[in-house]
Structures are given as structure tokens and as C-alpha cells.
Design a protein around this motif. Structure first.
Motif, PDB file in Angstrom:
ATOM      1  N   ARG A  46       0.850  -1.180   0.000  1.00  0.00           N
ATOM      2  CA  ARG A  46       0.000   0.000   0.000  1.00  0.00           C
ATOM      3  C   ARG A  46       0.889   1.234   0.000  1.00  0.00           C
ATOM      4  O   ARG A  46       1.842   1.319   0.775  1.00  0.00           O
ATOM      5  N   VAL A  47       0.600   2.200  -0.858  1.00  0.00           N
ATOM      6  CA  VAL A  47       1.382   3.434  -0.939  1.00  0.00           C
ATOM      7  C   VAL A  47       0.867   4.392   0.135  1.00  0.00           C
ATOM      8  O   VAL A  47      -0.295   4.782   0.126  1.00  0.00           O
ATOM      9  N   LEU A  48       1.757   4.752   1.051  1.00  0.00           N
ATOM     10  CA  LEU A  48       1.395   5.659   2.138  1.00  0.00           C
ATOM     11  C   LEU A  48       1.760   7.104   1.811  1.00  0.00           C
ATOM     12  O   LEU A  48       1.070   8.033   2.239  1.00  0.00           O
ATOM     13  N   SER A  49       2.871   7.292   1.095  1.00  0.00           N
ATOM     14  CA  SER A  49       3.299   8.651   0.753  1.00  0.00           C
ATOM     15  C   SER A  49       4.054   8.646  -0.568  1.00  0.00           C
ATOM     16  O   SER A  49       4.685   7.651  -0.933  1.00  0.00           O
ATOM     17  N   VAL A  50       3.963   9.779  -1.272  1.00  0.00           N
ATOM     18  CA  VAL A  50       4.658   9.964  -2.546  1.00  0.00           C
ATOM     19  C   VAL A  50       5.281  11.353  -2.540  1.00  0.00           C
ATOM     20  O   VAL A  50       4.594  12.349  -2.298  1.00  0.00           O
ATOM     21  N   ARG A  51       6.586  11.392  -2.777  1.00  0.00           N
ATOM     22  CA  ARG A  51       7.288  12.662  -2.980  1.00  0.00           C
ATOM     23  C   ARG A  51       7.989  12.573  -4.321  1.00  0.00           C
ATOM     24  O   ARG A  51       8.438  11.506  -4.723  1.00  0.00           O
ATOM     25  N   VAL A  52       8.091  13.708  -5.000  1.00  0.00           N
ATOM     26  CA  VAL A  52       8.747  13.748  -6.299  1.00  0.00           C
ATOM     27  C   VAL A  52       9.830  14.812  -6.247  1.00  0.00           C
ATOM     28  O   VAL A  52       9.613  15.907  -5.736  1.00  0.00           O
ATOM     29  N   GLY A  53      11.010  14.472  -6.790  1.00  0.00           N
ATOM     30  CA  GLY A  53      12.094  15.442  -6.847  1.00  0.00           C
ATOM     31  C   GLY A  53      13.248  14.943  -7.682  1.00  0.00           C
ATOM     32  O   GLY A  53      13.573  13.756  -7.655  1.00  0.00           O
ATOM     33  N   ASP A  54      13.848  15.836  -8.452  1.00  0.00           N
ATOM     34  CA  ASP A  54      15.013  15.519  -9.282  1.00  0.00           C
ATOM     35  C   ASP A  54      14.761  14.344 -10.224  1.00  0.00           C
ATOM     36  O   ASP A  54      15.644  13.516 -10.448  1.00  0.00           O
ATOM     37  N   GLY A  55      13.538  14.227 -10.746  1.00  0.00           N
ATOM     38  CA  GLY A  55      13.221  13.161 -11.681  1.00  0.00           C
ATOM     39  C   GLY A  55      13.024  11.804 -11.035  1.00  0.00           C
ATOM     40  O   GLY A  55      12.851  10.805 -11.725  1.00  0.00           O
ATOM     41  N   ALA A  56      13.067  11.736  -9.716  1.00  0.00           N
ATOM     42  CA  ALA A  56      12.882  10.471  -8.993  1.00  0.00           C
ATOM     43  C   ALA A  56      11.588  10.544  -8.180  1.00  0.00           C
ATOM     44  O   ALA A  56      11.027  11.616  -7.960  1.00  0.00           O
ATOM     45  N   VAL A  57      11.143   9.378  -7.730  1.00  0.00           N
ATOM     46  CA  VAL A  57       9.961   9.272  -6.885  1.00  0.00           C
ATOM     47  C   VAL A  57      10.393   8.639  -5.572  1.00  0.00           C
ATOM     48  O   VAL A  57      11.163   7.674  -5.559  1.00  0.00           O
ATOM     49  N   TYR A  58       9.899   9.176  -4.473  1.00  0.00           N
ATOM     50  CA  TYR A  58      10.198   8.644  -3.145  1.00  0.00           C
ATOM     51  C   TYR A  58       8.889   8.126  -2.566  1.00  0.00           C
ATOM     52  O   TYR A  58       7.936   8.879  -2.399  1.00  0.00           O
ATOM     53  N   LEU A  59       8.856   6.814  -2.299  1.00  0.00           N
ATOM     54  CA  LEU A  59       7.638   6.171  -1.825  1.00  0.00           C
ATOM     55  C   LEU A  59       7.774   5.687  -0.390  1.00  0.00           C
ATOM     56  O   LEU A  59       8.783   5.071  -0.034  1.00  0.00           O
ATOM     57  N   GLY A  60       6.740   5.931   0.387  1.00  0.00           N
ATOM     58  CA  GLY A  60       6.591   5.312   1.694  1.00  0.00           C
ATOM     59  C   GLY A  60       5.567   4.208   1.542  1.00  0.00           C
ATOM     60  O   GLY A  60       4.477   4.436   1.003  1.00  0.00           O
ATOM     61  N   LEU A  61       5.911   2.995   1.963  1.00  0.00           N
ATOM     62  CA  LEU A  61       5.041   1.844   1.761  1.00  0.00           C
ATOM     63  C   LEU A  61       4.682   1.179   3.078  1.00  0.00           C
ATOM     64  O   LEU A  61       5.534   1.052   3.968  1.00  0.00           O
ATOM     65  N   ARG A  62       3.436   0.725   3.183  1.00  0.00           N
ATOM     66  CA  ARG A  62       3.022  -0.058   4.354  1.00  0.00           C
ATOM     67  C   ARG A  62       3.804  -1.367   4.337  1.00  0.00           C
ATOM     68  O   ARG A  62       3.931  -2.011   3.306  1.00  0.00           O
ATOM     69  N   GLY A  63       4.363  -1.743   5.467  1.00  0.00           N
ATOM     70  CA  GLY A  63       5.133  -2.977   5.564  1.00  0.00           C
ATOM     71  C   GLY A  63       6.626  -2.775   5.355  1.00  0.00           C
ATOM     72  O   GLY A  63       7.389  -3.735   5.375  1.00  0.00           O
ATOM     73  N   VAL A  64       7.033  -1.532   5.124  1.00  0.00           N
ATOM     74  CA  VAL A  64       8.464  -1.212   4.967  1.00  0.00           C
ATOM     75  C   VAL A  64       8.769  -0.137   6.014  1.00  0.00           C
ATOM     76  O   VAL A  64       8.782   1.057   5.723  1.00  0.00           O
ATOM     77  N   PRO A  65       9.026  -0.580   7.268  1.00  0.00           N
ATOM     78  CA  PRO A  65       9.120   0.365   8.372  1.00  0.00           C
ATOM     79  C   PRO A  65      10.471   1.057   8.553  1.00  0.00           C
ATOM     80  O   PRO A  65      10.548   2.086   9.223  1.00  0.00           O
ATOM     81  N   ASP A  66      11.544   0.473   7.974  1.00  0.00           N
ATOM     82  CA  ASP A  66      12.853   1.058   8.227  1.00  0.00           C
ATOM     83  C   ASP A  66      13.796   0.850   7.042  1.00  0.00           C
ATOM     84  O   ASP A  66      13.456   0.206   6.058  1.00  0.00           O
ATOM     85  N   ARG A  67      14.996   1.403   7.173  1.00  0.00           N
ATOM     86  CA  ARG A  67      15.991   1.339   6.102  1.00  0.00           C
ATOM     87  C   ARG A  67      16.355  -0.101   5.748  1.00  0.00           C
ATOM     88  O   ARG A  67      16.563  -0.429   4.590  1.00  0.00           O
ATOM     89  N   ASN A  68      16.452  -0.971   6.751  1.00  0.00           N
ATOM     90  CA  ASN A  68      16.817  -2.374   6.487  1.00  0.00           C
ATOM     91  C   ASN A  68      15.776  -3.064   5.606  1.00  0.00           C
ATOM     92  O   ASN A  68      16.121  -3.796   4.678  1.00  0.00           O
ATOM     93  N   ALA A  69      14.509  -2.829   5.875  1.00  0.00           N
ATOM     94  CA  ALA A  69      13.448  -3.412   5.052  1.00  0.00           C
ATOM     95  C   ALA A  69      13.463  -2.809   3.649  1.00  0.00           C
ATOM     96  O   ALA A  69      13.265  -3.518   2.659  1.00  0.00           O
ATOM     97  N   ALA A  70      13.739  -1.514   3.549  1.00  0.00           N
ATOM     98  CA  ALA A  70      13.801  -0.847   2.245  1.00  0.00           C
ATOM     99  C   ALA A  70      14.981  -1.359   1.432  1.00  0.00           C
ATOM    100  O   ALA A  70      14.885  -1.497   0.208  1.00  0.00           O
TER     101      ALA A  70
END
Length: 166
Positions: A46-70
Motif C-alpha cells: 500500500r502506498v502511504l506517501s509519494v514525494r517527487v524530486g530531481d526526476g525520482a519518486v520517493y515512496l513510503g510503503l506499508r510494511g516497509v518500516p525502516d531502512r533495512n526493510a527498504a
């Protein structure tokens, strides 16, 4: 028509809260704002957040709580079901719908099968026939007709000959 569309690739984790940086394969990175869910390796997120910048997309996802999971998602393709994707504007097509199309001249001469599309300022199409590749830019005057349902692309032979690279 393809049932799923690849819309990007996970580049790396972003920050410590599980956000991921995605290279978009869409016309604009803003297109990601329309998606409420994505799939990575067949797993729905599930997409929780979307940020856009420098031609890239930054997604926050349900079930991906930290850097290790990402970090475990690095290099994975971002896929969405066809029904979740917006219909392209008139004269625009999804790459997945064009791949495998026969490329012919207006006179009916078979040039080969479309095997790849490289995105650039002007998309570069790769046509393969008998193991040989021909590259040509999809610029004005080269492609005269596209019929994704029939898997057929028609080109102007003269213009094609001017711009094609063997």
C-alpha cells in the motif's frame, strides 16, 4: 494487452524510515501520485506517501518500516495492475503494449519485430529481424501509424532510411 505494467525500478533506500527511491518509467514522476498500491516481486504494498524530486519518486510503503526493510527492495521492478493505470492520452501508448509489434513500411515490407524502446528525448525503438538489430528514433514523420491491438507499427520507408542505424 499486458495485464501488468512496469512503472519503475527501486534504486535504493532513502533515509531511515523505510522510504524508497524509485526511477520512474512513466512520462512524468508525478504519475506515481495516482497509484494507491504497487507490487514488488509479486507482493502488494500500500502506498502511504509519494514525494517527487530531481526526476525520482520517493515512496513510503506499508510494511516497509525502516531502512533495512527498504534495502531488501533495491533493484526490484515496480509493477501495477493494468486496471489501476490511467488510460494513456490519445496518440500515447504504454511500452508494454507496443513491444512485440511487427514494424512494416507503408508498402507492407516487414522490417522486423519491436524488441526494445529506450526512453530519451525522443524514444529510440529497436527492431530485430533475423538476429540483426535496427535502431531508429520515434520522431515526427518516421512512424505513420500505430495499432497496439493488432501489434502493428507502420513507418515511412524514406524517413526510416534517413534515420535508422543498422
Amino acid at each position: 494487452m499486458e495485464r501488468e505494467l512496469i512503472i519503475g525500478e527501486v534504486l535504493k533506500p532513502q533515509g531511515i524510515r523505510g522510504e524508497i527511491k524509485v526511477k520512474p518509467f512513466t512520462d512524468t514522476a508525478e504519475d506515481f501520485r495516482a497509484y494507491k498500491r504497487i507490487f514488488l516481486d509479486g507482493t502488494e504494498y500500500r502506498v502511504l506517501s509519494v514525494r517527487v524530486g530531481d526526476g525520482a519518486v520517493y515512496l513510503g510503503l506499508r510494511g516497509v518500516p525502516d531502512r533495512n526493510a527498504a534495502e531488501l527492495l533495491r533493484g526490484k521492478q515496480v509493477v501495477v495492475p493494468r486496471e489501476d493505470a490511467p488510460e494513456p492520452e490519445a496518440g500515447r501508448y504504454y511500452i508494454a503494449d507496443l513491444l512485440g509489434s511487427e514494424v512494416t513500411t507503408e508498402a507492407g515490407e516487414l522490417l522486423g519485430t519491436l524488441t526494445n524502446i529506450r526512453q530519451a528525448a525522443s524514444d529510440v525503438y529497436t527492431v530485430t529481424k533475423d538476429g540483426k538489430e535496427i535502431l531508429f528514433p520515434a520522431v515526427k514523420g518516421v512512424i505513420t501509424a500505430i495499432d497496439p491491438a493488432a501489434k502493428k507499427i507502420t513507418v515511412n520507408a524514406k524517413r526510416f532510411g534517413e534515420v535508422a542505424v543498422l
